[in-house]
Design a protein around this motif. Structure first.
Motif, PDB file in Angstrom:
ATOM      1  N   UNK A 145       7.345  78.557  29.816  1.00  0.00           N
ATOM      2  CA  UNK A 145       8.400  79.448  30.302  1.00  0.00           C
ATOM      3  C   UNK A 145       8.272  80.824  29.659  1.00  0.00           C
ATOM      4  N   UNK A 146       8.114  80.849  28.332  1.00  0.00           N
ATOM      5  CA  UNK A 146       8.063  82.130  27.622  1.00  0.00           C
ATOM      6  C   UNK A 146       6.816  82.920  28.015  1.00  0.00           C
ATOM      7  N   UNK A 147       5.647  82.240  27.983  1.00  0.00           N
ATOM      8  CA  UNK A 147       4.401  82.923  28.344  1.00  0.00           C
ATOM      9  C   UNK A 147       4.442  83.418  29.786  1.00  0.00           C
ATOM     10  N   UNK A 148       4.876  82.527  30.674  1.00  0.00           N
ATOM     11  CA  UNK A 148       4.958  82.881  32.082  1.00  0.00           C
ATOM     12  C   UNK A 148       5.942  83.996  32.324  1.00  0.00           C
ATOM     13  N   UNK A 149       7.045  83.959  31.585  1.00  0.00           N
ATOM     14  CA  UNK A 149       8.068  84.993  31.739  1.00  0.00           C
ATOM     15  C   UNK A 149       7.505  86.351  31.333  1.00  0.00           C
ATOM     16  N   UNK A 150       6.841  86.389  30.164  1.00  0.00           N
ATOM     17  CA  UNK A 150       6.281  87.662  29.688  1.00  0.00           C
ATOM     18  C   UNK A 150       5.257  88.185  30.694  1.00  0.00           C
ATOM     19  N   UNK A 151       4.283  87.356  31.044  1.00  0.00           N
ATOM     20  CA  UNK A 151       3.207  87.779  31.938  1.00  0.00           C
ATOM     21  C   UNK A 151       3.720  88.259  33.281  1.00  0.00           C
ATOM     22  N   UNK A 152       4.549  87.413  33.905  1.00  0.00           N
ATOM     23  CA  UNK A 152       4.973  87.741  35.256  1.00  0.00           C
ATOM     24  C   UNK A 152       5.976  88.876  35.288  1.00  0.00           C
ATOM     25  N   UNK A 153       6.834  88.970  34.266  1.00  0.00           N
ATOM     26  CA  UNK A 153       7.759  90.107  34.315  1.00  0.00           C
ATOM     27  C   UNK A 153       7.016  91.409  34.040  1.00  0.00           C
ATOM     28  N   UNK A 154       5.937  91.344  33.233  1.00  0.00           N
ATOM     29  CA  UNK A 154       5.119  92.561  33.045  1.00  0.00           C
ATOM     30  C   UNK A 154       4.513  93.006  34.373  1.00  0.00           C
ATOM     31  N   UNK A 155       4.048  92.025  35.155  1.00  0.00           N
ATOM     32  CA  UNK A 155       3.493  92.370  36.468  1.00  0.00           C
ATOM     33  C   UNK A 155       4.568  93.013  37.338  1.00  0.00           C
ATOM     34  N   UNK A 156       5.742  92.388  37.358  1.00  0.00           N
ATOM     35  CA  UNK A 156       6.821  92.911  38.205  1.00  0.00           C
ATOM     36  C   UNK A 156       7.245  94.300  37.737  1.00  0.00           C
ATOM     37  N   UNK A 157       7.393  94.467  36.409  1.00  0.00           N
ATOM     38  CA  UNK A 157       7.804  95.771  35.869  1.00  0.00           C
ATOM     39  C   UNK A 157       6.758  96.830  36.206  1.00  0.00           C
ATOM     40  N   UNK A 158       5.482  96.428  36.084  1.00  0.00           N
ATOM     41  CA  UNK A 158       4.422  97.394  36.404  1.00  0.00           C
ATOM     42  C   UNK A 158       4.531  97.851  37.854  1.00  0.00           C
ATOM     43  N   UNK A 159       4.725  96.900  38.730  1.00  0.00           N
ATOM     44  CA  UNK A 159       4.842  97.276  40.142  1.00  0.00           C
ATOM     45  C   UNK A 159       6.120  98.056  40.409  1.00  0.00           C
ATOM     46  N   UNK A 160       7.185  97.649  39.740  1.00  0.00           N
ATOM     47  CA  UNK A 160       8.470  98.269  40.021  1.00  0.00           C
ATOM     48  C   UNK A 160       8.514  99.712  39.527  1.00  0.00           C
ATOM     49  N   UNK A 211       6.779  87.046  41.459  1.00  0.00           N
ATOM     50  CA  UNK A 211       8.194  86.679  41.637  1.00  0.00           C
ATOM     51  C   UNK A 211       8.334  85.153  41.726  1.00  0.00           C
ATOM     52  N   UNK A 212       7.451  84.528  42.520  1.00  0.00           N
ATOM     53  CA  UNK A 212       7.498  83.067  42.660  1.00  0.00           C
ATOM     54  C   UNK A 212       7.246  82.388  41.314  1.00  0.00           C
ATOM     55  N   UNK A 213       6.238  82.868  40.586  1.00  0.00           N
ATOM     56  CA  UNK A 213       5.911  82.284  39.280  1.00  0.00           C
ATOM     57  C   UNK A 213       7.041  82.472  38.289  1.00  0.00           C
ATOM     58  N   UNK A 214       7.652  83.648  38.333  1.00  0.00           N
ATOM     59  CA  UNK A 214       8.742  83.938  37.393  1.00  0.00           C
ATOM     60  C   UNK A 214       9.905  82.983  37.632  1.00  0.00           C
ATOM     61  N   UNK A 215      10.276  82.836  38.899  1.00  0.00           N
ATOM     62  CA  UNK A 215      11.356  81.900  39.245  1.00  0.00           C
ATOM     63  C   UNK A 215      11.000  80.498  38.772  1.00  0.00           C
ATOM     64  N   UNK A 216       9.755  80.133  38.995  1.00  0.00           N
ATOM     65  CA  UNK A 216       9.293  78.805  38.639  1.00  0.00           C
ATOM     66  C   UNK A 216       9.411  78.557  37.138  1.00  0.00           C
ATOM     67  N   UNK A 217       8.874  79.488  36.337  1.00  0.00           N
ATOM     68  CA  UNK A 217       8.869  79.245  34.884  1.00  0.00           C
ATOM     69  C   UNK A 217      10.270  79.327  34.293  1.00  0.00           C
ATOM     70  N   UNK A 218      11.140  80.126  34.907  1.00  0.00           N
ATOM     71  CA  UNK A 218      12.502  80.210  34.390  1.00  0.00           C
ATOM     72  C   UNK A 218      13.236  78.896  34.639  1.00  0.00           C
ATOM     73  N   UNK A 219      12.991  78.284  35.801  1.00  0.00           N
ATOM     74  CA  UNK A 219      13.700  77.057  36.145  1.00  0.00           C
ATOM     75  C   UNK A 219      13.066  75.818  35.520  1.00  0.00           C
ATOM     76  N   UNK A 220      11.809  75.951  35.077  1.00  0.00           N
ATOM     77  CA  UNK A 220      11.085  74.786  34.563  1.00  0.00           C
ATOM     78  C   UNK A 220      11.769  74.080  33.378  1.00  0.00           C
ATOM     79  N   UNK A 221      12.139  74.813  32.309  1.00  0.00           N
ATOM     80  CA  UNK A 221      12.782  74.106  31.191  1.00  0.00           C
ATOM     81  C   UNK A 221      14.087  73.435  31.594  1.00  0.00           C
ATOM     82  N   UNK A 222      14.796  74.040  32.540  1.00  0.00           N
ATOM     83  CA  UNK A 222      16.042  73.434  33.015  1.00  0.00           C
ATOM     84  C   UNK A 222      15.756  72.092  33.680  1.00  0.00           C
ATOM     85  N   UNK A 223      14.720  72.068  34.514  1.00  0.00           N
ATOM     86  CA  UNK A 223      14.362  70.831  35.204  1.00  0.00           C
ATOM     87  C   UNK A 223      13.934  69.765  34.199  1.00  0.00           C
ATOM     88  N   UNK A 224      13.081  70.157  33.272  1.00  0.00           N
ATOM     89  CA  UNK A 224      12.583  69.181  32.295  1.00  0.00           C
ATOM     90  C   UNK A 224      13.736  68.655  31.438  1.00  0.00           C
TER      91      UNK A 224
END
Lengths: 380, 102
Positions: free
Chosen positions: A47-62, A80-93
């Motif tokens: 979640x943390x790694x995915x959040x950092x990576x994918x939000x950097x991509x989104x911020x760069x584009x934004x 965006x899809x990956x970010x949603x996924x990694x954010x929800x992952x710990x909740x699901x687990x």
């Protein structure tokens, strides 16, 4: 009278059971694997790694880089899809390891969005490979076929089809107490002894109207996931990237080796991440209705957990494999860090964090606009 | 670009909402039967039963007999299983009727 006769008969069976206690004649419900928190810890790391990576991509584009090519649009959508996924992952687990404490709405939402994100991510990766194929192999047609308008339409189609493909998941996942954990007691002789060894626990799992639906859907949902969520994107990627590699090998460009290497890494990582999980999924689907020993069920469960985790890691790798591998993207990234550093020096000391981010976005966007050039993200 | 930020905000809020509705509950096994016992449990030892249905979490249907010696996964397709269930039901009805008389 009859009772005693039968009891006598069954005493024999009983003694049989005493002897064959460990043998395969007697089947008990399989104990669930230990409530291991390692899974939760790993999901948090992803979640943390995915959040950092994918939000950097989104911020760069934004804020720094406008989406200029089709691949840019797809990459933003993948992030965006990956970010949603990694954010929800710990909740699901967390919910899976406890007794699904968040209730029926969270059950449907988490299971459903998992499926939507899985499909959209996989199909978008296939779209990226197609776009690169058109750009490199079908270079003559690429001006006509590659437009931002198209890519936005295609991304929307991908998201809509991901939602449509997830409708069965939305429909059939329910939050309930399984009946097999509820004991109907007949013998109330010694109620104290009836220890509450297991209270009925809520689960968020399949629930069907009847047996026929149960059997079809249990096969249909993983089959669709295998076909459209794995094999279709894999075939598209393998086809497109092989053509890309062949074209690149013919080209006389000093950077071609690096390009080929990047393409190979993208395909190999995709296969390494997703193939093991999909094989276990296939094995599970084929053997589901057969009788299985608890050991084999346990092994399958462990394998599934491990391979699933490897598949999840792909979400953290996507930003690296697709975005940060590009020189331009790395430059934007450097710019982000530089700006953050400068802003830190200028603002944090007197004003703290409050408004700095929005101002930073405005100032950097102006500075970037002048120096930006066009091109696809497929530059090494 | 505003939509991206809005999306992030919504995600964060949703996560927060889901987290706050968290109530604690202990975890117990899902404990499905994945195969059937080839032996019958002695009827007099049975204290209760559970129904495992394929329309729920577990992929196969089963009747689980709870005895003093442990649990038996039984195949509901076999006649003796339904016979046992019927007898257990009758036993329960008998208890019910007796308690009504009192």
């Amino acid at each position: 009278m009859m009772e005693s006769q039968e009891d006598y008969n069954q005493t024999n069976t009983y003694s049989d059971y005493e002897y064959s206690n460990i043998s395969s004649n007697w089947s008990e419900p399989c104990p669930e694997h230990n409530n291991n928190n390692i899974e939760l810890v790993i999901s948090f790391i992803i979640c943390i790694l995915g959040f950092i990576g994918n939000s950097l991509v989104i911020v760069t584009y934004a804020c720094y880089k406008r989406t200029k090519s089709m691949t840019d649009v797809y990459l933003l959508n993948v992030a965006i899809a990956d970010l949603l996924f990694v954010v929800l992952l710990p909740l699901t687990v967390h919910n899976e390891l406890t007794s699904w404490p968040m209730g029926p709405v969270a059950c449907k939402l988490l299971r459903g969005s998992y499926s939507v994100n899985l499909y959209s991510c996989m199909l978008l990766l296939a779209c990226i490979s197609t776009d690169r194929y058109i750009a490199i192999v079908q270079a003559r047609r690429s001006f006509r076929l590659r437009s931002l308008q198209y890519s936005r339409i295609i991304s929307s189609i991908v998201w809509v089809s991901a939602i449509l493909l997830s409708i069965p998941t939305f429909m059939f996942y329910e939050w309930y107490k399984p009946t097999h954990t509820e004991i109907i007691f007949v013998d109330q002789e010694d109620p104290e002894e009836e220890s509450p060894e297991e209270e009925s626990q809520y689960v968020c799992e399949f629930k069907f109207g009847d047996s026929t639906t149960a059997q079809t859907t249990r096969v249909a949902i993983p089959s669709i996931q295998l076909a459209i969520g794995f094999f279709l994107p894999m075939l598209i990627m393998v086809f497109c990237y092989s053509a890309v590699i062949i074209t690149l090998m013919k080209a006389k460009n000093f950077q071609r080796h690096k390009a080929v290497r990047v393409v190979l890494v993208v395909v190999v990582v995709f296969i390494i991440c997703h193939l093991p999980y999909n094989i276990t999924l296939l094995y599970d689907t084929v053997n589901m209705f057969h009788e299985q020993s608890c050991e084999s069920v346990y092994t399958l469960l462990q394998t599934q957990t491990v391979t699933k985790t490897i598949a999840y890691m792909h979400c953290c790798l996507n930003p690296v494999l697709y975005a940060f591998v590009g020189v331009k993207f790395r430059n934007h990234l450097k710019k982000i860090f530089q700006d953050l550093w400068c802003l830190g020096k200028r603002y944090i000391a007197p004003r703290r964090f409050s408004r700095t981010t929005s101002e930073m976005f405005v100032s950097t966007r102006r500075s970037m606009d002048g120096s930006s050039e066009n091109g696809s993200s497929f530059t090494m | 670009m505003v939509s991206v930020k809005a999306l992030l905000m919504v995600t964060a809020l949703l996560t927060l909402c889901l987290l706050t509705t968290n109530t604690s509950a202990a975890y117990a096994g899902k404990g499905c039967c994945h195969s059937y016992s080839k032996i019958k449990p002695p009827f007099h030892l049975i204290r209760g039963y559970s129904v495992q249905s394929e329309i729920e979490i577990c992929p196969i249907s089963a009747i689980i007999f709870h005895t003093k010696n442990g649990r038996y996964c039984s195949n509901p397709a076999q006649n003796w299983v339904m016979d046992y269930v019927e007898r257990l039901r009758n036993k329960a009805r008998l208890v019910h009727n007796n308690s009504l008389k009192k």
